[in-house]
Design a protein around this motif. Structure first.
Motif: not given
Length: 835
Positions: A488-493
């Motif tokens: 996933p994208c950085d924030g989600e990860a």
């Protein structure tokens, strides 16, 4: 070295050395065998030897940095095992040494744990002031390696007279006049003396009188002769008097260097042009220009000056063709016999490559490029990076200008991959980048691109380039998505880190130790191998560009390993087998941090870090790992000598000190030991703010416990000084550390006990405080945490001093003084002495 050990020492000692090496290298003993094959001389059983050889033949190269590390660890073991014997390393002709060779020697000599005497020789008349040898010596001095320079002068008159007397079979007193002339002309050079006397015989200025049976000379005529003072000119003049056939044989032999193997003499002699080669080399031996090697396997020039004079007989404009003709004759001969020996192929290509560009037949260009690829791969496997790089460069230069990737895809791919690996190992980072990018731009399969991405990852880590790292991370994440692994994208990860780590931990818990240790090393599906390699690239780059997400990447990688039964050992070996010094540097950082936490002697840690940093600087490999080591060094120096050291080492990049959790954590530790307890609360809150923003508390659990330990300790000390605070706050800190004790009693029992002792002291529960301080001391001793034992004694002393029990306080301070002295903290020693 191992041949000598095998001959000199009894089996019990050989076995002891071998077991020490096995213990040091463990499952990576094959890396040592790849680097130093003679270590097999110590293997006691054929089965063991066969197993190690099979591991060593795997298709993984070792780069310069990993080779240095292997050799350093090897020399440490041998040095410790042979402590009663003197270990001497002798290297001649250092004027011809390349940077890689000197770098390897530097690695050995700069290590304080290796006891060795190094003797190096060079010709000062062939070394300009800018020569790398002098820089090498300067770096040794920076590492506190003592150097002694000895200038070897020519022979004294008495020695020359004795030599002349011996050569002529004459009493020394009878040849003194001749010896004085010889000394003046030769300056006491032993080779020049014998060559000069031979030239006098050739000019009939020195003759043997059969009637009186002794040598005669006219001392008035010899000085008047115009005889060159240059030994090379004398040797050349002597060679000019030889027959053309002997001169041709000497020129042929000189193309192979100081010695020519008898097998090459045999093969060349089968060709009509070289049919008399052996006969004429034997004649050169009679003239004193050549000799047999000690084992009789080679014809050797008696001195490199003779080699130089022989090679100079080949005109400059015909040397390339001279080499090329020799190489092509040997190649034709050995092709009939199927070349198997790597050394033979390398020697033949050394001849051909001199003049290969003279070839007009493009088909021959391709065949010789393939041979250079083969030789380069073998050189890389043998850690000969200079040769591997040169073979790769020449192989690439032989590729056609017109659509080489279309017509010769496999050859282009392998040559450019070889060039990128060899250049990376040889520290030519820019060339490694260029070659890797060419592969990425032309590769048409997933696996080919992944191999190039792996090398690019290594280069980025060495360069410490976050922009390149982020770009490659995006590429690899896209590649993983195409393989069914969604990142996933950085924030989600970031929000998902705790859950992914928890899944990984539970996956490990479900597996038995036996299953984890005996998983198959390779997946049966190429897709799985590709995903494994992609995750390896991702985790390596995470150190540079996204440390806050690296735990997420690692957790996903671990889950994939367990799900598809890919051996953990295989994943771990990726970094070691590719010789990634920066990834190894990260592990070094972890080890240093644990040494600091464990109370290892500070001076020893400082010396270790400084040695590593200097080595990185010397080898040109300073990376993110090196910069983080600098942070650890700053903290250690502060703990040794106080705040003045900390400020002197502060980086120009102030943001590093404001926002780096490691820096803030060490500032907390140094504040506690410097006695600045009021600062600790401020630093702890700043650390919390940084880590909550960028990291998961679960991932930082170990460091989190230490932060709350120092925060609680400082709060209790400040409260004892009359600063109001809630008991519930102290209980919260104690509870956090107490929970950690449930996971590791060894690490945290003494800390919990010390916090409880301080709480008892704060509440004036003096009897409980006395007993608990004593327990904290004993638990610290049991865990061998000498720094925390000193802290327990110091805080107990403060407790007794406040109660007016000055003798008990004095005893506690004296014990603290001893502990801090053992720890190596001069700063704490001075503070306690002042108390």
């Amino acid at each position: 070295m191992f041949v000598l050990i095998a001959k000199k020492y009894i089996e019990q000692k050989r076995h002891s050395i071998y077991q020490a090496l096995v213990s040091e290298f463990d499952s990576h003993l094959y890396l040592l065998v790849r680097t130093v094959p003679n270590v097999l001389q110590l293997a006691s059983s054929e089965t063991m030897m066969h197993s190690i050889i099979n591991d060593a033949l795997e298709e993984n190269e070792i780069n310069f940095f990993s080779m240095c590390e292997v050799i350093k660890r090897l020399m440490r073991v041998v040095s410790s095992q042979l402590s009663s014997s003197a270990m001497i390393l002798m290297v001649d002709d250092l004027q011809w040494a390349d940077p890689v060779s000197l770098g390897l020697i530097h690695t050995i000599l700069a290590d304080p744990d290796i006891s060795i005497l190094f003797v190096g020789t060079y010709r000062d008349n062939e070394v300009p002031p800018s020569h790398i040898l002098f820089g090498f010596c300067e770096w040794l001095l920076k590492f506190n390696v003592p150097l002694t320079n000895l200038k070897i002068q020519g022979l004294l008159f008495e020695d020359v007279n004795f030599m002349v007397s011996d050569l002529l079979g004459t009493f020394p007193r009878l040849c003194e006049s001749l010896s004085r002339v010889v000394l003046r002309k030769t300056e006491g050079n032993p080779l020049f003396v014998s060559t000069f006397l031979s030239s006098l015989v050739g000019k009939q200025l020195l003759q043997y009188n059969l009637r009186i049976k002794r040598w005669e000379w006219n001392i008035d005529e010899i000085p008047a002769e115009n005889i060159t003072p240059n030994v090379l000119d004398l040797i050349s003049a002597k060679m000019d008097e030889l027959s053309e056939n002997i001169r041709a044989a000497l020129k042929t032999a000189s193309c192979f260097g100081i010695k020519m193997h008898d097998s090459f003499v045999h093969e060349l002699s089968q060709h009509p042009h070289y049919s008399s080669l052996r006969t004429n080399l034997m004649a050169a031996i009679d003239y004193g220009l050549m000799e047999f090697d000690s084992d009789g396997s080679s014809f050797r020039f008696v001195h490199d000056n003779v080699l130089e004079a022989a090679y100079d007989m080949i005109s400059s404009d015909s040397k390339d063709k001279f080499h090329f003709d020799i190489g092509m004759v040997l190649l034709a001969s050995y092709e009939k016999k199927n070349i198997e020996s790597t050394s033979t192929l390398v020697a033949i290509l050394d001849q051909i490559n001199h003049g290969v560009l003279l070839l007009e037949d493009k088909a021959q260009h391709i065949s010789i490029a393939k041979l250079n690829l083969q030789a380069g791969m073998e050189s890389l496997r043998g850690s000969n990076y200079t040769s591997a790089y040169n073979f790769a460069k020449l192989g690439v230069s032989l590729l056609p200008d017109d659509s080489p990737w279309t017509k010769h895809y496999d050859l282009c791919l392998k040559l450019y991959m070889l060039l990128s690996r060899a250049a990376y190992s040889y520290r030519k980072i820019d060339e490694a980048k260029d070659a890797t990018n060419i592969v990425i731009n032309h590769a048409n399969t997933l696996q080919d691109k992944l191999d190039a991405y792996t090398i690019k990852r290594n280069i980025i880590v060495v360069d410490c380039n976050p922009d390149d790292a982020n770009q490659l991370i995006a590429t690899v994440i896209g590649l993983l998505k195409s393989l069914g692994e969604h990142i996933p994208c950085d924030g989600e990860a970031r929000r998902d880190i705790s859950r992914q780590v928890d899944i990984a931990i539970k996956s490990f818990q479900r597996e038995s130790d036996d299953r984890l240790l005996h998983m198959p090393e390779f997946s049966s599906e190429k897709k799985h191998d590709a995903i494994m390699q992609a995750y390896s690239i991702l985790v390596g780059l995470g150190f540079i560009a996204k440390p806050q997400l690296n735990a997420y990447y690692a957790a996903r990688w671990a889950q994939f390993c367990l799900k598809h039964t890919v051996a953990l050992k295989q994943a771990y070996d990726v970094g070691l087998q590719t010789g990634n010094s920066s990834i190894a540097g990260m592990h070094k950082i972890f080890a240093i941090a644990r040494e600091i936490f464990a109370g290892v002697n500070l001076v020893r840690i400082k010396d270790e870090i400084e040695c590593d940093l200097k080595s990185q600087e010397y080898h040109g490999s300073v990376s993110v790992a090196g910069m983080k080591l600098g942070v650890h060094l700053m903290a250690v120096k502060c703990l040794i000598d106080g705040e003045k050291e900390s400020s002197s080492t502060k980086s120009e990049d102030e943001s590093l000190y404001e926002n780096n959790p490691t820096v803030v954590h060490y500032q907390m530790i140094t504040s506690v030991y410097c006695g600045y307890f009021e600062r600790v609360k401020h630093l702890a809150k700043r650390w919390e703010k940084i880590t909550v923003t960028n990291y998961s508390k679960e991932i930082l659990s170990l460091r989190l416990v230490y932060v709350y330990f120092y925060w609680g300790l400082a709060s209790l000390v400040v409260a004892r000084r009359g600063r109001a605070s809630k008991i519930s706050d102290f209980d919260r800190f104690i509870s956090i550390v107490e929970n950690a004790e449930g996971f590791s009693m060894w690490n945290f029992r003494n800390k919990v006990t010390l916090l409880k002792a301080l709480r008892h002291s704060l509440l004036s529960q003096n009897t409980e405080a006395d007993a608990t301080f004593q327990s904290a001391v004993e638990f610290s001793q049991s865990s061998k945490f000498v720094h925390e034992e000193g802290l327990c004694h110091e805080l107990a002393g403060m407790h007794y001093e406040e109660l007016g029990e000055f003798q008990k306080a004095l005893n506690s301070y004296r014990q603290a003084e001893k502990c801090y002295s053992t720890w190596g903290s001069q700063m704490k020693y001075r503070i306690i002495r002042n108390i």
